[in-house]
Design an enzyme around this catalytic site. Structure first.
Site, PDB file in Angstrom:
ATOM      1  N   THR A 108      72.419 -37.300  16.596  1.00  0.00           N
ATOM      2  CA  THR A 108      73.668 -36.542  16.457  1.00  0.00           C
ATOM      3  C   THR A 108      74.600 -36.679  17.664  1.00  0.00           C
ATOM      4  OG1 THR A 108      72.642 -34.543  17.360  1.00  0.00           O
ATOM      5  CG2 THR A 108      72.583 -34.820  14.955  1.00  0.00           C
ATOM      6  N   ASP A 109      74.073 -37.128  18.818  1.00  0.00           N
ATOM      7  CA  ASP A 109      74.906 -37.123  20.030  1.00  0.00           C
ATOM      8  C   ASP A 109      76.161 -37.994  19.902  1.00  0.00           C
ATOM      9  OD1 ASP A 109      73.107 -35.423  21.178  1.00  0.00           O
ATOM     10  OD2 ASP A 109      72.273 -36.868  22.595  1.00  0.00           O
ATOM     11  N   SER A 124      70.548 -41.517  20.015  1.00  0.00           N
ATOM     12  CA  SER A 124      71.903 -42.073  19.899  1.00  0.00           C
ATOM     13  C   SER A 124      72.691 -41.971  21.195  1.00  0.00           C
ATOM     14  CB  SER A 124      72.655 -41.413  18.750  1.00  0.00           C
ATOM     15  OG  SER A 124      73.099 -40.130  19.087  1.00  0.00           O
ATOM     16  N   LYS A 159      80.796 -33.134  17.216  1.00  0.00           N
ATOM     17  CA  LYS A 159      79.640 -32.298  17.548  1.00  0.00           C
ATOM     18  C   LYS A 159      80.123 -31.215  18.500  1.00  0.00           C
ATOM     19  CE  LYS A 159      74.828 -32.406  19.026  1.00  0.00           C
ATOM     20  NZ  LYS A 159      73.696 -33.192  19.568  1.00  0.00           N
ATOM     21  N   TYR A 182      60.857 -33.250  22.822  1.00  0.00           N
ATOM     22  CA  TYR A 182      60.433 -34.153  21.750  1.00  0.00           C
ATOM     23  C   TYR A 182      60.906 -35.555  22.079  1.00  0.00           C
ATOM     24  CZ  TYR A 182      65.292 -33.864  20.251  1.00  0.00           C
ATOM     25  OH  TYR A 182      66.650 -33.918  20.221  1.00  0.00           O
ATOM     26  N   THR A 196      67.031 -37.583  16.597  1.00  0.00           N
ATOM     27  CA  THR A 196      66.173 -36.405  16.452  1.00  0.00           C
ATOM     28  C   THR A 196      65.634 -36.278  15.034  1.00  0.00           C
ATOM     29  OG1 THR A 196      67.300 -35.248  18.208  1.00  0.00           O
ATOM     30  CG2 THR A 196      66.202 -33.867  16.591  1.00  0.00           C
ATOM     31  N   GLU A 235     104.708 -33.116  28.225  1.00  0.00           N
ATOM     32  CA  GLU A 235     104.818 -32.955  29.678  1.00  0.00           C
ATOM     33  C   GLU A 235     104.781 -34.297  30.400  1.00  0.00           C
ATOM     34  OE1 GLU A 235     102.872 -29.498  31.697  1.00  0.00           O
ATOM     35  OE2 GLU A 235     101.950 -29.280  29.729  1.00  0.00           O
TER      36      GLU A 235
HETATM   37  N1  ASP Z   1      69.712 -37.006  21.509  1.00  0.00           N
HETATM   38  C1  ASP Z   1      69.533 -37.032  20.083  1.00  0.00           C
HETATM   39  C2  ASP Z   1      70.271 -38.242  19.536  1.00  0.00           C
HETATM   40  O1  ASP Z   1      71.451 -38.232  19.506  1.00  0.00           O
HETATM   41  C3  ASP Z   1      70.029 -35.779  19.493  1.00  0.00           C
HETATM   42  C4  ASP Z   1      69.944 -35.705  17.972  1.00  0.00           C
HETATM   43  O2  ASP Z   1      69.693 -36.654  17.274  1.00  0.00           O
HETATM   44  O3  ASP Z   1      70.185 -34.594  17.439  1.00  0.00           O
HETATM   45  O4  ASP Z   1      69.622 -39.187  19.164  1.00  0.00           O
END
Ligand code: ASP
Length: 355
Positions: free
Chosen positions: A118-119, A85, A191, A52, A39, A312
């Site tokens: 970020t994923d 990602s 995340k 996007y 992103t 457990e």
């Molecule tokens: N789907 C995107 C990725 O992980 C989300 C991001 O970058 O925030 O590439």
């Protein structure tokens, strides 16, 4: 821009291009930026659109959007991949890790900054933390808003990320993740939100530090093996062992466990309920799997807490590994690397304590 240069290695091609001239002699640190998409490089049709496309902008556009970056460091940009990602895979991990090791081995390089979606940032960063053979800083940044958004967070994260990569105090800390003014150790970061700019947290232990307008304050050191202290090496590897994650829930059957094994998984991570628990049929299937030589790691689907041995579930009797602080995706990373060395659950349990 006088201190920024670009190199493209997408699809194995090497081409050099330059905006504003190559770096001149300078006392500034040399930071290599490796871009992978996400992103942070995303583009919307208009600044207020919800949708996007990830990875639309290249490394040059990302760096040119950051004011005064050339005052922090001499920067060389390379494009290693252009993906969201969610499509990260073992092949790109190995390519990226080999590139990180190669550029850090160059005497002139002082640190690396990686731009990433970020994923799966938490997984890539932990993987790199375990296989990078250098004490030089490796910092990863992403963004929750595309580059075209109102108040895009990418440029600020890149600025702070370069500042941290150029900071001698970042040495020997393994891969660090910088987002929203916070510095995280790869091992701790997760995340935790879908779209907010405050999407990353260091659970259980807290962050490595904070960074604001490029000025970092550091907190606790990390006491786990990483970077040069890590015994894992990807130099001779072209692929990684298959490890699947299975998400536990009420009424869970053994079907997906059996399917993972039929499809060649050599290790299984259970994102267990509570303290790494699962239904009796799932437990039976995993017990059979462990007896047949597949390594089973019990983690938790919860955000916080530690999965200890023999609470457990009797891990000693069943031959399971308890994940400790590692969440399912990070357990999967460590188990993939562990399986390149051994399938002995006792030895692998030790690794889960040490790494
Ligand atoms: N789907 C995107 C990725 O992980 C989300 C991001 O970058 O925030 O590439």
């Amino acid at each position: 821009m006088a201190h920024i240069k670009y190199r493209s290695i997408v699809l194995g091609m090497t081409a050099l291009a330059c905006a504003g001239g190559f770096a001149q002699a300078s006392n500034l640190p040399d930071i290599r930026v490796l871009a992978t998409g996400g992103t942070i490089a995303g583009a919307q049709a208009s600044a207020t659109d919800y949708g996007y496309k990830s990875g639309a902008y290249d490394v040059r556009a990302l760096l040119e959007a950051v004011p005064n970056l050339g005052q922090l460091a001499v920067i060389t940009g390379e494009q290693v991949a252009s993906i969201g990602s969610q499509d990260m895979n073992d092949e790109i991990w190995l390519k990226l890790a080999k590139r990180v090791n190669a550029v850090l081995a160059e005497p002139d390089t002082d640190g690396v900054l990686i731009t990433h979606g970020t994923d799966t940032l938490e997984e890539t960063s932990y993987f790199l933390s375990l296989v990078t053979k250098s004490d030089k800083p490796v910092v990863m940044v992403g963004a929750m808003r595309p580059a075209t958004a109102i108040s895009a967070d990418g440029p600020g994260n890149i600025y702070n990320g370069v500042a941290v990569a150029a900071d001698p105090r970042a040495k020997g800390k393994g891969t660090l993740v910088v987002l929203n003014d916070t510095i995280h150790y790869a091992r701790n970061v997760m995340k935790t939100r879908t779209t907010s700019v405050q999407a990353f947290q260091s659970l259980n232990r807290g962050p490595a530090g904070v960074v604001h307008t490029g000025k970092a304050s550091w907190f606790e050191p990390m006491d786990k093996k990483l970077g040069k202290a890590s015994d894992f090496s990807i130099d001779e590897l072209d692929e990684l062992p298959r490890v699947d994650i299975l998400y536990a829930h009420a009424n869970m059957s053994a079907d997906l466990i059996d399917a993972a094994i039929r499809n060649g998984a050599r290790g299984l991570v259970i994102a267990g309920v509570g303290d790494g628990n699962m239904t009796a049929p799932a437990l039976d299937a995993l017990t059979r799997a462990a007896k047949s030589g597949i390594v089973v790691v019990r983690s938790t689907r919860l955000a916080e807490g530690i999965v200890l041995r023999n609470n457990e579930v009797n891990d000693d009797e069943k031959g399971f590994v308890a994940s400790g602080e590692l969440n399912p995706p990070k357990s999967r990373v460590l188990l993939q690397l562990a399986l390149t060395k051994t399938k002995d659950p006792v030895a692998i349990q030790k690794m889960f304590y040490e790494y």
